[in-house]
Structures are given as C-alpha cells and as structure tokens.
Design a protein around this motif. Sequence first.
Motif, PDB file in Angstrom:
ATOM      1  N   THR A 231       0.811  -1.228   0.000  1.00  0.00           N
ATOM      2  CA  THR A 231       0.000   0.000   0.000  1.00  0.00           C
ATOM      3  C   THR A 231       0.838   1.269   0.000  1.00  0.00           C
ATOM      4  OG1 THR A 231      -0.120   0.063   2.418  1.00  0.00           O
ATOM      5  CG2 THR A 231      -1.820  -1.201   1.276  1.00  0.00           C
ATOM      6  N   VAL A 233       2.990   2.710  -2.186  1.00  0.00           N
ATOM      7  CA  VAL A 233       2.931   3.564  -3.380  1.00  0.00           C
ATOM      8  C   VAL A 233       1.596   4.300  -3.450  1.00  0.00           C
ATOM      9  CG1 VAL A 233       2.952   3.610  -5.898  1.00  0.00           C
ATOM     10  CG2 VAL A 233       4.592   2.181  -4.668  1.00  0.00           C
ATOM     11  N   SER A 234       0.526   3.612  -3.099  1.00  0.00           N
ATOM     12  CA  SER A 234      -0.796   4.256  -3.106  1.00  0.00           C
ATOM     13  C   SER A 234      -0.854   5.384  -2.081  1.00  0.00           C
ATOM     14  CB  SER A 234      -1.885   3.221  -2.818  1.00  0.00           C
ATOM     15  OG  SER A 234      -3.162   3.821  -2.812  1.00  0.00           O
ATOM     16  N   LEU A 235      -0.243   5.192  -0.929  1.00  0.00           N
ATOM     17  CA  LEU A 235      -0.208   6.250   0.090  1.00  0.00           C
ATOM     18  C   LEU A 235       0.559   7.463  -0.422  1.00  0.00           C
ATOM     19  CD1 LEU A 235       0.429   4.028   3.242  1.00  0.00           C
ATOM     20  CD2 LEU A 235      -1.610   5.430   2.826  1.00  0.00           C
ATOM     21  N   ALA A 237       0.956   8.269  -3.596  1.00  0.00           N
ATOM     22  CA  ALA A 237       0.143   8.855  -4.667  1.00  0.00           C
ATOM     23  C   ALA A 237      -0.973   9.735  -4.110  1.00  0.00           C
ATOM     24  CB  ALA A 237      -0.447   7.754  -5.545  1.00  0.00           C
ATOM     25  N   ASN A 238      -1.424   9.398  -2.909  1.00  0.00           N
ATOM     26  CA  ASN A 238      -2.498  10.182  -2.288  1.00  0.00           C
ATOM     27  C   ASN A 238      -1.973  11.292  -1.385  1.00  0.00           C
ATOM     28  OD1 ASN A 238      -5.397   9.027  -2.839  1.00  0.00           O
ATOM     29  ND2 ASN A 238      -4.024   7.247  -2.739  1.00  0.00           N
ATOM     30  N   GLN A 253       4.660  -1.417  -8.797  1.00  0.00           N
ATOM     31  CA  GLN A 253       3.457  -0.858  -8.188  1.00  0.00           C
ATOM     32  C   GLN A 253       3.034   0.482  -8.790  1.00  0.00           C
ATOM     33  OE1 GLN A 253       2.914  -1.200  -3.909  1.00  0.00           O
ATOM     34  NE2 GLN A 253       4.791  -2.383  -3.777  1.00  0.00           N
ATOM     35  N   LEU A 254       3.793   0.981  -9.753  1.00  0.00           N
ATOM     36  CA  LEU A 254       3.461   2.283 -10.327  1.00  0.00           C
ATOM     37  C   LEU A 254       2.542   2.106 -11.539  1.00  0.00           C
ATOM     38  CD1 LEU A 254       6.905   4.118 -10.218  1.00  0.00           C
ATOM     39  CD2 LEU A 254       4.819   4.796  -9.013  1.00  0.00           C
ATOM     40  N   PRO A 255       1.253   2.387 -11.395  1.00  0.00           N
ATOM     41  CA  PRO A 255       0.363   2.306 -12.550  1.00  0.00           C
ATOM     42  C   PRO A 255       0.606   3.476 -13.493  1.00  0.00           C
ATOM     43  CG  PRO A 255      -0.831   3.164 -10.664  1.00  0.00           C
ATOM     44  CD  PRO A 255       0.553   2.810 -10.173  1.00  0.00           C
ATOM     45  N   CYS A 258       0.015   7.501 -12.723  1.00  0.00           N
ATOM     46  CA  CYS A 258      -0.175   7.728 -11.292  1.00  0.00           C
ATOM     47  C   CYS A 258       0.485   9.041 -10.878  1.00  0.00           C
ATOM     48  CB  CYS A 258       0.394   6.564 -10.479  1.00  0.00           C
ATOM     49  SG  CYS A 258       2.182   6.485 -10.486  1.00  0.00           S
ATOM     50  N   ARG A 259       0.086   9.555  -9.734  1.00  0.00           N
ATOM     51  CA  ARG A 259       0.557  10.860  -9.263  1.00  0.00           C
ATOM     52  C   ARG A 259       1.797  10.708  -8.390  1.00  0.00           C
ATOM     53  NH1 ARG A 259      -4.710  10.268  -8.509  1.00  0.00           N
ATOM     54  NH2 ARG A 259      -4.473  10.047  -6.231  1.00  0.00           N
ATOM     55  N   VAL A 260       2.777   9.970  -8.902  1.00  0.00           N
ATOM     56  CA  VAL A 260       3.997   9.706  -8.145  1.00  0.00           C
ATOM     57  C   VAL A 260       5.208  10.032  -9.002  1.00  0.00           C
ATOM     58  CG1 VAL A 260       5.392   7.955  -6.987  1.00  0.00           C
ATOM     59  CG2 VAL A 260       2.909   7.920  -6.739  1.00  0.00           C
TER      60      VAL A 260
END
Length: 308
Positions: A231, A233-235, A237-238, A253-255, A258-260
């Motif tokens: 989780t 990378v998702s954290l 990104a958010n 894990q990088l779609p 994504c905003r990363v």
Amino acid sequence: MVDVTIHSLKALAVFKTLFEAGSASQAARMLGMTQSGVSRSLAQLEENLGLCLFHREKNRLIATPEAGELYDEVLRLMGNIEELRHSVLALKEFGVSRLRIAAVPGLSFGFVPRLVASLLREQPRLSVSLDMMASHEVQTAVESSHADIGFVTLPVAAHAIRIDPWFETEAVCLLPTSHSLARLPSIDVGDLRDQHLVVSNQPSVRANPLLELVAHHGVPIAAKTEANIGTIVSLVANGVGITVMNRITAEDQLPSGCRVAVRPFTPAMGFSFGLAYRDNWRQGRALTFIREQGRRLSRDYCQSDQPH
C-alpha cells in the motif's frame, strides 16, 4: 474386495462411453469395438464391482442411479489420469512437474509473476504455486520442504539450505508529483528533513533501512506512516508522504499515469536478493532457468527505468 487393474480401467473407459452414448451399438461405433465386446466389458465390470449399472429393456439400456454416481467418479478419475499424463510429460521435459515458490513481498507484485509467466511459456505443462511471505518465512518454507525455491532478501544466514546471491538493485525515492521536492532531479537524504515518511511495517527502526539511514545522518523527520509494502505507493500517490524503496518494487506498483514522481536517491541504498533451495535442487533445470531468467529480467527493469 473390488480389484482395480489395467483391465478394469479399460472397462471403466468403455462404461463412460456407453453411459454417454446411451446404447451399446453407438458406444461400439465410437470405440471401434464390436457390440458384443462392449456388452462383455460391461458384464465383467458389473461382476467386478458387484453393481447393476444398466437395466436391460428389450434393446435399450437404462442407466441405474448407481451408474450415474459411478460416471461422476469416472470423470474425476479420467481428469486425474490426464493430469498425470501432463505431469509425466513435464517431468521428462523439465525435470519437475510441480513447482512451489515462496517469495518476499518486494518481488511478488510483478517481478516473480513475470518470472512465472516466462517459466510457463517455456514449460506450459508445469503446475506452479506461489506464496508471498517475509524473508525468514521463505527460508523456513524451503527448509521444511513446503517450498521448492524461495526468493529472499539478503543477507541471510542458513545452514540447512543453500542461499545463492542472485541480483542487486538500488533504491529510488517516490514522492507525490505535487510535492515541492518533485522539481529536483534527485533526492538526497538531507532533503528528507522535516518530511513525512511512508515506510514498511518493521519490528524496529534498525530493521527499516530508510529510518536507520535518516537516524544515522541526524536528519529529523516530521512523522512517519507505517504500512504494508503493497500500500506504500498508493499512500504516496495520495499525498501522505515520501518513501524510498527498491527500484523493482517501485516499478511493479506504479500504474500508468499515477501521481507519483520517481527520483534517484543518495546516498545509494542497495537491495540484494537471493535464491533459497535445498541441495537436491542444485542441478535442477527449473532452478537454472529461474536463475538466468531472473537476472535477465532484473536488467530489463534497470534499462526501462525512466523518471516519472
């Protein structure tokens, strides 16, 4: 007692065709046998099993409830025989018919699935099971023979099994694209001063390389969020915070879109992975394939790495 022999297996195959065809004459045509041969096979099977499988009414055969039950069992048996046939072919071609793999989470989100896909393209008859677990659990699984091959994080001390160094990858820094540090071409540990870090759950600071690094350099952080590695990378990104992780796990894990942002990180943090296996797997073709394909795949990750 019911005797199961090669002859009774042939009789079960005749029974299956007879049950599906509905008549001895049709079954005989499908099997390339005489009608009397089909009838004789059925009579021998009924005598061997001690069951009446069909009622004879004039020129018709009416299946009994016992025949329906037996038919379901025969279908399962035929499926197992077909699976056995594929297993034997895989054994002849690859030296193994079933491969049980245990892998650390850092490699389980894309790297190992890609490796398994390559393996199955090479040997489509192979059956594979894959479990994700902590590095010490991978080691235990291989030692106890619950896994054949394990992917561990180095260093590992083991005496009962072999641990081969496999490949290394460096860490990258991940941060929200809206973060002020995202404008930098690379991130230094000093840039993490007063930042909120997102780190993997670990039993202690010393077990987490990022927290150990900032502590070693005397870099104070604002706070941290600890989370399962799946989780993190998702954290980021958010907008929760910044993290540093190995390049392979990050890329997996990088779609797209994504905003990363991904940036090189200094000082360099290396991550080493190894192959764990028992001694009897040392010369196995499956292990050789995994070793070589895994190194090739790790080079592809490095070559395809581009800043986001």
